[in-house]
Design an enzyme around this catalytic site. Structure first.
Site, PDB file in Angstrom:
ATOM      1  N   ARG A   1       0.861  -1.198   0.000  1.00  8.48           N
ATOM      2  CA  ARG A   1       0.000   0.000   0.000  1.00  8.48           C
ATOM      3  C   ARG A   1       0.890   1.238   0.000  1.00  8.48           C
ATOM      4  NH1 ARG A   1      -2.139   0.962   4.806  1.00  8.48           N
ATOM      5  NH2 ARG A   1      -1.445  -0.775   6.086  1.00  8.48           N
TER       6      ARG A   1
ATOM      7  N   TYR B   1       6.359   8.695  17.539  1.00  7.84           N
ATOM      8  CA  TYR B   1       6.670   8.352  16.141  1.00  7.84           C
ATOM      9  C   TYR B   1       7.996   9.016  15.741  1.00  7.84           C
ATOM     10  CZ  TYR B   1       5.934   8.486  10.981  1.00  7.84           C
ATOM     11  OH  TYR B   1       6.058   8.372   9.612  1.00  7.84           O
TER      12      TYR B   1
HETATM   13  N1  NAP Z   1       2.308   9.123   4.287  1.00  8.83           N
HETATM   14  C1  NAP Z   1       3.042  10.114   4.754  1.00  8.83           C
HETATM   15  O1  NAP Z   1       2.627  11.265   4.762  1.00  8.83           O
HETATM   16  C2  NAP Z   1       4.420   9.851   5.274  1.00  8.83           C
HETATM   17  C3  NAP Z   1       5.159  10.955   5.736  1.00  8.83           C
HETATM   18  C4  NAP Z   1       6.444  10.755   6.212  1.00  8.83           C
HETATM   19  C5  NAP Z   1       6.980   9.490   6.233  1.00  8.83           C
HETATM   20  N2  NAP Z   1       6.238   8.437   5.795  1.00  8.83           N
HETATM   21  C6  NAP Z   1       6.881   7.122   5.857  1.00  8.83           C
HETATM   22  O2  NAP Z   1       6.772   6.488   4.590  1.00  8.83           O
HETATM   23  C7  NAP Z   1       6.676   5.082   4.774  1.00  8.83           C
HETATM   24  C8  NAP Z   1       5.447   4.565   4.045  1.00  8.83           C
HETATM   25  O3  NAP Z   1       4.311   5.226   4.594  1.00  8.83           O
HETATM   26  P1  NAP Z   1       2.870   5.123   3.896  1.00  8.83           P
HETATM   27  O4  NAP Z   1       2.235   6.428   4.056  1.00  8.83           O
HETATM   28  O5  NAP Z   1       2.995   4.527   2.564  1.00  8.83           O
HETATM   29  O6  NAP Z   1       2.152   4.106   4.909  1.00  8.83           O
HETATM   30  P2  NAP Z   1       0.886   3.184   4.683  1.00  8.83           P
HETATM   31  O7  NAP Z   1       0.063   3.641   3.543  1.00  8.83           O
HETATM   32  O8  NAP Z   1       0.250   3.070   6.032  1.00  8.83           O
HETATM   33  O9  NAP Z   1       1.549   1.760   4.313  1.00  8.83           O
HETATM   34  C9  NAP Z   1       2.378   1.121   5.255  1.00  8.83           C
HETATM   35  C10 NAP Z   1       2.904  -0.168   4.647  1.00  8.83           C
HETATM   36  O10 NAP Z   1       3.695  -0.829   5.649  1.00  8.83           O
HETATM   37  C11 NAP Z   1       3.121  -2.124   5.912  1.00  8.83           C
HETATM   38  N3  NAP Z   1       3.294  -2.442   7.323  1.00  8.83           N
HETATM   39  C12 NAP Z   1       2.869  -1.732   8.406  1.00  8.83           C
HETATM   40  N4  NAP Z   1       3.178  -2.394   9.539  1.00  8.83           N
HETATM   41  C13 NAP Z   1       3.810  -3.540   9.156  1.00  8.83           C
HETATM   42  C14 NAP Z   1       4.349  -4.635   9.862  1.00  8.83           C
HETATM   43  N5  NAP Z   1       4.303  -4.723  11.198  1.00  8.83           N
HETATM   44  N6  NAP Z   1       4.936  -5.635   9.163  1.00  8.83           N
HETATM   45  C15 NAP Z   1       4.979  -5.596   7.804  1.00  8.83           C
HETATM   46  N7  NAP Z   1       4.481  -4.584   7.084  1.00  8.83           N
HETATM   47  C16 NAP Z   1       3.895  -3.564   7.760  1.00  8.83           C
HETATM   48  C17 NAP Z   1       1.643  -1.980   5.525  1.00  8.83           C
HETATM   49  O11 NAP Z   1       1.031  -3.234   5.227  1.00  8.83           O
HETATM   50  P3  NAP Z   1       0.210  -4.077   6.345  1.00  8.83           P
HETATM   51  O12 NAP Z   1      -0.558  -3.102   7.157  1.00  8.83           O
HETATM   52  O13 NAP Z   1      -0.632  -5.048   5.553  1.00  8.83           O
HETATM   53  O14 NAP Z   1       1.241  -4.810   7.127  1.00  8.83           O
HETATM   54  C18 NAP Z   1       1.790  -1.133   4.268  1.00  8.83           C
HETATM   55  O15 NAP Z   1       2.212  -1.928   3.181  1.00  8.83           O
HETATM   56  C19 NAP Z   1       6.649   4.851   6.280  1.00  8.83           C
HETATM   57  O16 NAP Z   1       7.960   4.564   6.721  1.00  8.83           O
HETATM   58  C20 NAP Z   1       6.206   6.185   6.826  1.00  8.83           C
HETATM   59  O17 NAP Z   1       6.636   6.381   8.157  1.00  8.83           O
HETATM   60  C21 NAP Z   1       4.965   8.582   5.313  1.00  8.83           C
END
Ligand code: NAP
Length: 247
Positions: A19, A155
């Site tokens: 995702r 976080y």
């Molecule tokens: N979105 C933002 O605005 C933002 C901003 C700054 C940094 N980030 C960073 O960017 C990265 C991606 O974020 P995103 O927004 O794409 O998040 P997201 O949409 O919530 O997706 C998170 C992904 O990580 C997987 N995941 C979560 N917990 C897990 C676990 N225990 N084991 C294995 N897989 C796990 C989820 O799949 P499952 O739930 O099925 O496991 C999903 O594939 C993260 O490191 C986040 O901290 C995001």
């Protein structure tokens, strides 16, 4: 994609490719000619759509579960060989004031974003060292490691740790030609930020010079660059991809 930009069939492991940013990165990496293995706890429609793609491997696994990481990596390696790259993308997000945050919320942040990321990286680094081909590690951190955001202290603790980890590991692995960098996204339109209210979104847009939230495609170019041979003299750095919100 060819030349120094292209994947050259190299094997990249990316956590959380089902995702959000991870999913878009999987597509970008495949398009660039990499072979990609990924895991998350649950397979999504996107993962099912990849069935039959012999350049992509997915298995359900939990980053906070040591043995499922080892099993995942063994299967990925048996298909694609030792990883050339690792993108630590999966993370758990939880906001809330520290004073009233539950024990369980803190435990989960530390075990997924902290211990899980460390252990997966250790497993992959051991394989890279044995392969002696060099490699690249990219840690997805966050602008919360660079600026203070109310309600994000726990976080931010994990993301600040990721950036510190990046710098120290770059020193440990430079001699083996393994580069270690991080990317700090700003606010992106993914499941992780779905619970922002309209006022919060307006505030973010107001302080972002480029005037919009990020879309997952915004991180693909920076990731491909840092993985590529064009970045062969860059290590220990954090590249901020936030539309300017932290300037
Ligand atoms: N979105 C933002 O605005 C933002 C901003 C700054 C940094 N980030 C960073 O960017 C990265 C991606 O974020 P995103 O927004 O794409 O998040 P997201 O949409 O919530 O997706 C998170 C992904 O990580 C997987 N995941 C979560 N917990 C897990 C676990 N225990 N084991 C294995 N897989 C796990 C989820 O799949 P499952 O739930 O099925 O496991 C999903 O594939 C993260 O490191 C986040 O901290 C995001």
């Amino acid at each position: 994609m060819t030349g120094a930009w292209g994947g050259k069939d190299r094997h990249i492991v990316i956590s959380g490719g089902s995702r959000g940013l991870g999913k878009t990165l999987v597509s970008g990496l495949l398009d660039a000619g990499y072979r990609v293995s990924s895991f998350s706890r649950t397979a999504t429609e996107f993962i099912q759509q990849q069935a039959g793609n012999d350049r992509f491997f997915f298995a359900p696994a939990d980053l906070s579960d040591k043995s499922s990481m080892a099993t995942f990596l063994k299967s990925a390696e048996s298909l694609f060989g030792p990883p050339y790259g690792l993108i630590n993308c999966a993370a758990h997000a939880a906001d809330g004031l520290l004073a009233i945050m539950s024990e369980e919320a803190i435990r989960k942040l530390l075990s997924v974003n902290g211990e899980g990321t460390l252990r997966l990286t250790r497993l992959v680094v051991r394989r890279m060292l044995l392969a002696k081909t060099g490699g690249v590690i990219l840690n997805i951190s966050s602008i919360s490691s660079l600026r203070g955001f109310r309600g994000m202290s726990a976080y931010a603790f994990t993301k600040g740790g990721i950036d510190a980890f990046t710098r120290a590991l770059a020193r440990e692995l430079g001699e083996q030609n393994i580069r270690v960098n991080s990317i700090a996204p700003g606010y992106y339109d993914t499941d992780m930020t779905r619970n922002l209210n309209e006022t919060q979104k307006r505030q973010i847009l107001h302080r972002t010079p480029l005037g919009r939230l990020g879309v997952p495609e915004d991180v693909v170019g920076p990731v491909l660059f840092l993985l590529s041979d064009h970045a062969s003299f860059i290590t220990g750095q954090c590249l901020v991809v936030d539309g300017g919100s932290t300037v």
